[in-house]
Scaffold this motif. Structure first.
Motif, PDB file in Angstrom:
ATOM      1  N   LEU A 153       8.145  -2.101 -43.149  1.00 12.60           N
ATOM      2  CA  LEU A 153       7.287  -3.267 -42.926  1.00 12.60           C
ATOM      3  C   LEU A 153       8.135  -4.495 -42.595  1.00 12.60           C
ATOM      4  O   LEU A 153       7.832  -5.247 -41.674  1.00 12.60           O
ATOM      5  CB  LEU A 153       6.422  -3.532 -44.161  1.00 12.60           C
ATOM      6  N   GLY A 156       9.636  -4.102 -39.150  1.00 12.41           N
ATOM      7  CA  GLY A 156       8.649  -4.367 -38.099  1.00 12.41           C
ATOM      8  C   GLY A 156       8.458  -5.847 -37.853  1.00 12.41           C
ATOM      9  O   GLY A 156       8.342  -6.292 -36.705  1.00 12.41           O
ATOM     10  N   ARG A 175      -0.190  -6.358 -34.376  1.00 13.22           N
ATOM     11  CA  ARG A 175       0.839  -5.694 -35.174  1.00 13.22           C
ATOM     12  C   ARG A 175       1.119  -6.465 -36.466  1.00 13.22           C
ATOM     13  O   ARG A 175       1.290  -5.865 -37.530  1.00 13.22           O
ATOM     14  CB  ARG A 175       2.120  -5.559 -34.350  1.00 13.22           C
ATOM     15  N   ILE A 179       0.659  -5.060 -40.310  1.00 13.95           N
ATOM     16  CA  ILE A 179       1.734  -5.095 -41.313  1.00 13.95           C
ATOM     17  C   ILE A 179       1.292  -5.861 -42.553  1.00 13.95           C
ATOM     18  O   ILE A 179       1.536  -5.448 -43.690  1.00 13.95           O
ATOM     19  CB  ILE A 179       2.996  -5.725 -40.696  1.00 13.95           C
ATOM     20  N   THR A 182      -1.200  -3.803 -44.593  1.00  8.98           N
ATOM     21  CA  THR A 182      -0.517  -2.721 -45.302  1.00  8.98           C
ATOM     22  C   THR A 182       0.254  -3.253 -46.503  1.00  8.98           C
ATOM     23  O   THR A 182       0.229  -2.660 -47.583  1.00  8.98           O
ATOM     24  CB  THR A 182       0.435  -1.989 -44.355  1.00  8.98           C
ATOM     25  N   SER A 237       4.485 -12.615 -42.731  1.00 12.89           N
ATOM     26  CA  SER A 237       3.401 -12.259 -41.807  1.00 12.89           C
ATOM     27  C   SER A 237       2.505 -13.456 -41.535  1.00 12.89           C
ATOM     28  O   SER A 237       2.073 -13.681 -40.402  1.00 12.89           O
ATOM     29  CB  SER A 237       2.581 -11.099 -42.378  1.00 12.89           C
TER      30      SER A 237
END
Length: 317
Positions: A153, A156, A175, A179, A182, A237
């Motif tokens: 993660l 990414g 995307r 992430i 998740t 994120s």
């Protein structure tokens, strides 16, 4: 399908479910794992009248969170790990419920757990000799499988942050959202799982040996590190999502600016051609052979002058 293992005289083997249910308190260490959707799980639980009623209900509960609860002579432990197959159903992590007591463990799960086969292989190899070894093996297998998933993660996000211009904002935002979702799903269970492992490692249980407590504490520490990394992934994120939103807004503003400039260039030209295109008498040079090319030249000169003014004032940068 239920699986029953018996450890006796330094060796482990699989036995029948009836033999497990008929064993006495002084029998060798045994472990039964049942599928919650099958009647085998209810058969095992219903025949274990020595268990507290709360433990009986918790073993068959479909919605659980990681925890460790000491009940009398045993302990109820719920853990979460990666599933054996990505079915896209329910939570991203699969739950396993374990009732552990002296020389006996009962486990129930409603979805296949990836750690099940490695732990069963350790049991048959004779490396699991008591309930503490079994729970520690599950904790280690779960954390070892989750560790690279959590690292992926972060990797990414690193790729997205280092190559924002290579991917379209829409694809990158999708995307990042995946992430983040998740990471939130993992952290929801990993954080309480750490507390459950720490509480079990400190529990006053005769079937927990010093090496079992050490392994449980090690698994709890790895869960703590993964929880911290997942929290960092969630925050990163959110920042990446905001950056992508700003990038998309900047691109839209630039496109709107270009459209506005083009409209301003053609606005006086449209006025001129509309004025000369009126079907009335008195339009100058209407019958001259050079009139058309003259109007075209005037339009080109006006467009060039307006475009030059926009370039000089840096509107297009």
């Amino acid at each position: 399908m239920s699986r029953v293992f018996l450890f006796e005289s330094g060796q482990a083997r699989e036995i029948s479910l009836d033999a497990f249910c008929e064993r006495t308190e002084d029998a060798p260490f045994s472990w039964v794992h049942a599928d919650g959707w099958r009647e085998d799980a209810r058969t095992v639980v219903s025949r274990c009248d020595h268990m507290p009623q709360a433990a009986l209900s918790a073993l068959l509960a479909q919605e659980t969170r990681p925890r460790c609860t000491l009940m009398g002579h045993g302990a109820l432990v719920n853990l979460r790990g990666l599933g054996a197959a990505e079915d896209g159903v329910g939570d991203p992590l699969v739950s396993i419920r374990l009732w552990a007591e002296q020389a006996r463990v009962i486990s129930v799960s409603y979805r296949p757990l990836a750690a099940m086969e490695p732990v069963a292989a350790q049991m048959l190899a004779g490396r699991i000799r008591d309930p503490g070894d079994l729970i520690a093996a599950f904790a280690q297998q779960i954390t070892e499988a989750l560790d690279p998933e959590v690292a992926d993660l972060g990797d990414g996000l690193d790729e997205i942050e280092s190559a924002l211009t290579e991917h379209g904002p829409a694809e990158a935002r999708r995307r990042v959202s995946e992430i983040r979702a998740t990471a939130i799903g993992y952290r929801r269970f990993i954080a309480p799982q750490r507390q459950a492992l720490e509480r079990l490692s400190a529990a006053d249980a005769l079937w927990l040996e010093p090496d079992d407590r050490l392994h449980l504490q090690e698994a709890a520490d790895r869960c703590a590190r993964m929880a911290e990394e997942l929290e960092a992934v969630r925050e990163r994120s959110a920042l990446a999502h905001e950056e992508l939103t700003d990038l998309r807004a900047e691109q839209m503003n630039r496109q709107a600016l270009i459209i506005s400039v083009v409209a301003l260039v053609f606005l006086p030209l449209t006025f001129l051609t509309g004025l000369l295109g009126m079907n009335v008498d008195g339009i100058p040079y209407a019958h001259e052979p050079w009139a058309f090319w003259g109007v075209v030249g005037v339009c080109v000169a006006m467009a060039a002058g307006i475009s030059g003014w926009f370039a000089a004032t840096q509107w297009l940068k």
